[in-house]
Design an enzyme around this catalytic site. Structure first.
Site, PDB file in Angstrom:
ATOM      1  N   THR A 175     -70.339 -48.866  -7.541  1.00 32.04           N
ATOM      2  CA  THR A 175     -69.240 -48.996  -8.493  1.00 32.04           C
ATOM      3  C   THR A 175     -69.759 -48.515  -9.847  1.00 32.04           C
ATOM      4  O   THR A 175     -70.963 -48.472 -10.067  1.00 32.04           O
ATOM      5  CB  THR A 175     -68.836 -50.484  -8.577  1.00 32.04           C
ATOM      6  OG1 THR A 175     -68.356 -50.905  -7.314  1.00 32.04           O
ATOM      7  CG2 THR A 175     -67.782 -50.736  -9.635  1.00 32.04           C
ATOM      8  N   ARG A 202     -57.894 -52.709   1.729  1.00 30.00           N
ATOM      9  CA  ARG A 202     -58.862 -53.652   1.157  1.00 30.00           C
ATOM     10  C   ARG A 202     -58.962 -53.455  -0.349  1.00 30.00           C
ATOM     11  O   ARG A 202     -59.059 -52.343  -0.837  1.00 30.00           O
ATOM     12  CB  ARG A 202     -60.234 -53.455   1.798  1.00 30.00           C
ATOM     13  CG  ARG A 202     -61.327 -54.386   1.248  1.00 30.00           C
ATOM     14  CD  ARG A 202     -62.172 -53.716   0.191  1.00 30.00           C
ATOM     15  NE  ARG A 202     -63.361 -54.515  -0.182  1.00 30.00           N
ATOM     16  CZ  ARG A 202     -64.188 -54.206  -1.167  1.00 30.00           C
ATOM     17  NH1 ARG A 202     -63.971 -53.119  -1.897  1.00 30.00           N
ATOM     18  NH2 ARG A 202     -65.222 -54.963  -1.449  1.00 30.00           N
ATOM     19  N   GLY A 225     -71.291 -54.450  -6.823  1.00 31.08           N
ATOM     20  CA  GLY A 225     -71.914 -55.019  -5.633  1.00 31.08           C
ATOM     21  C   GLY A 225     -70.868 -55.337  -4.588  1.00 31.08           C
ATOM     22  O   GLY A 225     -69.898 -54.601  -4.401  1.00 31.08           O
ATOM     23  N   LEU A 226     -71.043 -56.453  -3.908  1.00 31.03           N
ATOM     24  CA  LEU A 226     -70.111 -56.878  -2.870  1.00 31.03           C
ATOM     25  C   LEU A 226     -68.942 -57.601  -3.534  1.00 31.03           C
ATOM     26  O   LEU A 226     -69.071 -58.726  -4.002  1.00 31.03           O
ATOM     27  CB  LEU A 226     -70.819 -57.787  -1.867  1.00 31.03           C
ATOM     28  CG  LEU A 226     -70.025 -58.279  -0.664  1.00 31.03           C
ATOM     29  CD1 LEU A 226     -69.356 -57.114   0.063  1.00 31.03           C
ATOM     30  CD2 LEU A 226     -70.936 -59.038   0.294  1.00 31.03           C
ATOM     31  N   GLY A 227     -67.810 -56.929  -3.599  1.00 28.66           N
ATOM     32  CA  GLY A 227     -66.678 -57.416  -4.374  1.00 28.66           C
ATOM     33  C   GLY A 227     -66.186 -58.790  -3.984  1.00 28.66           C
ATOM     34  O   GLY A 227     -65.754 -59.575  -4.836  1.00 28.66           O
TER      35      GLY A 227
END
Length: 305
Positions: A175, A202, A225-227
């Site tokens: 991101t 998503r 990162g991991l949303g």
């Protein structure tokens, strides 16, 4: 004291030879943002810095966004003003070059905060954004490789995403984001193509105000990162709350990532921040997170991974 910081995403850069290109990319973005900031507008600085990152295909935003499970691009972006709490965001948008600019138009031209999918695309056309294909050959090849692993059963797609990323870090891509303070206002912005092989529809943390992007009168934050982790922790807002409680931007960044690690483990998150004193902060629990920043007294940006 004015300041700007940008990130090119948290994760693992598998090919070491890409690191200099990534660092050069974030440096270029922060220099463009700094020039705008010196003119007096944190809002312009954040938008222009992120546009540079979106236009650089090495990053997962705008041109070079990763592909969904069905081989398409669905991009997310958000921007927020700390003084007024105005915000604009788009989710699942396609066919535009700079989603961050569409997000700004949502903030400035509508009463809404978030537009999604076809509605976001229609709005972009109404605002004069031309049709653009952000898919690159490199992303197509990466998608084919991962899809082949999926078909062979090497990737168990319906596993929890966190487990999938630990086994195949290439699924998690970068991101991009920026946070700036112009002496009067803090602005934060974030843009992403999401996660490789994500399900169609998503939406991650990037366009969720308070999760991946947030700014108020004390601080601003952009997450990477991991949303799903940032959403569950409302991480960007939580980080600014740490500043309100007395921390500076760096201490708040560290605290936010410690919180993410406590609940969801390592290799999940990164964050950048600026506070109203002009302090910058950045932290990660991943192997890499490209960043660059400039503030008063600096002639050249500080950058790294």
């Amino acid at each position: 004291m004015v300041a700007i910081i940008v990130h090119g995403g948290a994760g693992t850069i598998k090919k070491e030879e890409r690191i200099p290109k990534v660092i050069e990319g974030v440096k270029e973005a922060v220099i463009v943002g700094w020039k705008e900031l010196r003119k007096g507008s944190a809002l312009d600085a954040v938008e222009e810095a992120i546009k540079v990152l979106e236009d650089n295909p090495i990053f997962n935003a705008g041109t070079g966004s990763v592909l969904t499970i069905d081989g398409k691009v669905e991009m997310d972006a958000a921007i927020m003003r700390g003084k007024t709490l105005e915000a604009g965001a788009v989710a699942g948008i396609w066919g535009v070059k700079n989603p961050i600019s569409v997000a700004r138009k949502v903030m400035e031209k509508t009463d809404h905060v978030l537009l999604v999918g076809e509605g976001a695309v229609k709005f972009a056309r109404l605002m004069g954004f031309p049709e653009y294909n952000p898919i690159t050959e490199e992303r197509i090849e990466q998608w084919k490789e991962l899809k082949e692993k999926l078909m062979k059963g090497e990737i168990k797609y319906w596993k929890k995403l966190g487990e999938l990323i630990k086994e195949y870090p290439e699924v998690l891509r970068s991101t991009v984001g920026a946070v700036a303070f112009d002496g009067e206002e803090i602005v934060a912005g974030t843009s992403t193509g999401g996660v490789f092989l994500k399900m169609f529809g998503r939406v991650g943390d990037t366009p969720i105000i308070g999760a991946g992007t947030y700014a108020n009168e004390v601080a601003g934050a952009s997450c990477t990162g991991l949303g799903e982790v940032a959403i569950r922790l409302a991480l960007a807002k939580t980080a600014t709350d740490f500043v309100r409680l007395g921390m500076d931007a760096q201490a708040a960044s560290n605290a936010a990532i410690s919180l993410a690690t406590k609940y969801f483990g390592k290799d999940t998150m990164g964050i950048i921040m600026v506070d109203a004193a002009g302090n910058v902060g950045f932290a990660k629990n991943t192997k890499h997170m490209s960043y660059a920043y400039m503030k008063d007294g600096m002639e050249e940006p500080e950058a790294g991974v």
